[in-house]
Design an enzyme around this catalytic site. Structure first.
Site, PDB file in Angstrom:
ATOM      1  N   LEU A  86       6.799   4.791   1.466  1.00 62.59           N
ATOM      2  CA  LEU A  86       8.117   4.440   0.930  1.00 62.59           C
ATOM      3  C   LEU A  86       9.212   4.794   1.942  1.00 62.59           C
ATOM      4  O   LEU A  86       9.087   5.755   2.701  1.00 62.59           O
ATOM      5  CB  LEU A  86       8.345   5.177  -0.383  1.00 62.59           C
ATOM      6  CG  LEU A  86       7.391   4.739  -1.508  1.00 62.59           C
ATOM      7  CD1 LEU A  86       7.379   5.756  -2.644  1.00 62.59           C
ATOM      8  CD2 LEU A  86       7.768   3.348  -2.022  1.00 62.59           C
ATOM      9  N   HIS A 102      -2.891  13.526  -3.505  1.00 63.73           N
ATOM     10  CA  HIS A 102      -3.548  13.255  -2.229  1.00 63.73           C
ATOM     11  C   HIS A 102      -4.929  13.911  -2.244  1.00 63.73           C
ATOM     12  O   HIS A 102      -5.059  15.077  -2.649  1.00 63.73           O
ATOM     13  CB  HIS A 102      -2.707  13.810  -1.073  1.00 63.73           C
ATOM     14  CG  HIS A 102      -3.314  13.524   0.259  1.00 63.73           C
ATOM     15  ND1 HIS A 102      -3.278  12.263   0.846  1.00 63.73           N
ATOM     16  CD2 HIS A 102      -4.011  14.311   1.106  1.00 63.73           C
ATOM     17  CE1 HIS A 102      -3.918  12.312   2.001  1.00 63.73           C
ATOM     18  NE2 HIS A 102      -4.378  13.531   2.179  1.00 63.73           N
TER      19      HIS A 102
HETATM   20  C1  GRF Z   1      -7.211   8.913  -5.186  1.00 63.06           C
HETATM   21  O1  GRF Z   1      -8.234   9.567  -4.501  1.00 63.06           O
HETATM   22  C2  GRF Z   1      -5.874   9.504  -4.817  1.00 63.06           C
HETATM   23  O2  GRF Z   1      -5.936  10.870  -4.526  1.00 63.06           O
HETATM   24  C3  GRF Z   1      -5.515   8.747  -3.573  1.00 63.06           C
HETATM   25  O3  GRF Z   1      -5.990   7.443  -3.786  1.00 63.06           O
HETATM   26  C4  GRF Z   1      -7.056   7.471  -4.718  1.00 63.06           C
HETATM   27  C5  GRF Z   1      -6.636   6.575  -5.829  1.00 63.06           C
HETATM   28  O4  GRF Z   1      -7.644   6.397  -6.781  1.00 63.06           O
HETATM   29  N1  GRF Z   1      -4.085   8.832  -3.323  1.00 63.06           N
HETATM   30  P1  GRF Z   1      -7.309   5.748  -8.180  1.00 63.06           P
HETATM   31  O5  GRF Z   1      -6.650   4.395  -7.906  1.00 63.06           O
HETATM   32  O6  GRF Z   1      -6.378   6.664  -8.907  1.00 63.06           O
HETATM   33  O7  GRF Z   1      -8.619   5.593  -8.868  1.00 63.06           O
END
Ligand code: GRF
Length: 206
Positions: A86, A102
């Site tokens: 962003l 994350h």
């Molecule tokens: C997760 O591992 C999150 O930590 C990262 O991207 C992935 C998204 O998975 N930022 P989801 O779309 O929530 O299943």
């Protein structure tokens, strides 16, 4: 109190937030084919798509996204697998209520392919982090973290699955604190106004 969730794909964190009973008023994706959109719709949550491809510049896309988010006047904006960086303008607008999850123990392993990189580095503990979003990717003040052990026979997929289970517990908890106005940020350090709050979790389940 309301949360707008931004996604780009699968949407399992979004689903966990919804299933935790948090007030999600909209799910917005930059990808029209994000599987998470159908999951949200099936639960009666309004969805919309702001396609990044429709905008020539990052600023143009972010302005359109900000306008779509603003329609819902959310208390919190949660990035959940939202695969766009962003602009500082967007981040500034939502600074104290914009969070991300994350899949690593930040500040280690910012960016992509965190599980592969954790295995390659030989770390013995890995995990996930909920943090406030700042213009610098994966660098904002840390709200909460969950740690898992790295087993000697782990693959990136098995490690990812173990971390994801913790993400689904950690993110709703952190968002609840944010909605309740319990998070205080001082000099980049996040504290929770709640004597029983645990900002660190440890899971040794295989
Ligand atoms: C997760 O591992 C999150 O930590 C990262 O991207 C992935 C998204 O998975 N930022 P989801 O779309 O929530 O299943």
């Amino acid at each position: 109190m309301s949360i707008v969730i931004l996604i780009s794909g699968r949407g399992s964190n979004m689903q966990a937030i919804v299933e935790a009973g948090l007030p999600v008023t909209a799910v917005i994706s930059n990808k029209p084919d994000a599987p998470g959109l159908a999951i949200a719709s099936a639960r009666g949550i309004p969805t919309s798509v702001v396609r990044d491809k429709d905008y020539g510049t990052r600023e143009g896309f972010d302005a359109a996204l900000a306008a779509e988010v603003a329609r819902h006047a959310p208390t919190a904006v949660a990035l959940a697998g939202f695969m766009r960086i962003l602009t500082p303008r967007f981040v500034a607008r939502y600074a104290d209520r914009l969070v991300n999850i994350h899949p690593s123990l930040l500040p280690s392993f910012t960016g992509l392919k965190t599980h592969e990189r954790a295995l390659a580095a030989g770390v013995k503990v890995h995990g996930c982090t909920v943090h406030f979003v700042t213009p610098e990717l994966d660098h904002g003040p840390i709200v909460a973290q969950a740690a898992v052990p790295v087993w000697t026979d782990d693959t990136p997929e098995r490690l990812a699955a173990r971390v994801l289970r913790q993400e689904h517990l950690l993110y709703p908890m952190a968002l609840r604190w944010l909605l309740e106005g319990r998070l205080i940020v001082e000099n980049g350090i996040v504290r929770v106004k709640d004597p029983n709050a645990h900002q660190a979790f440890f899971s040794d389940r295989p």
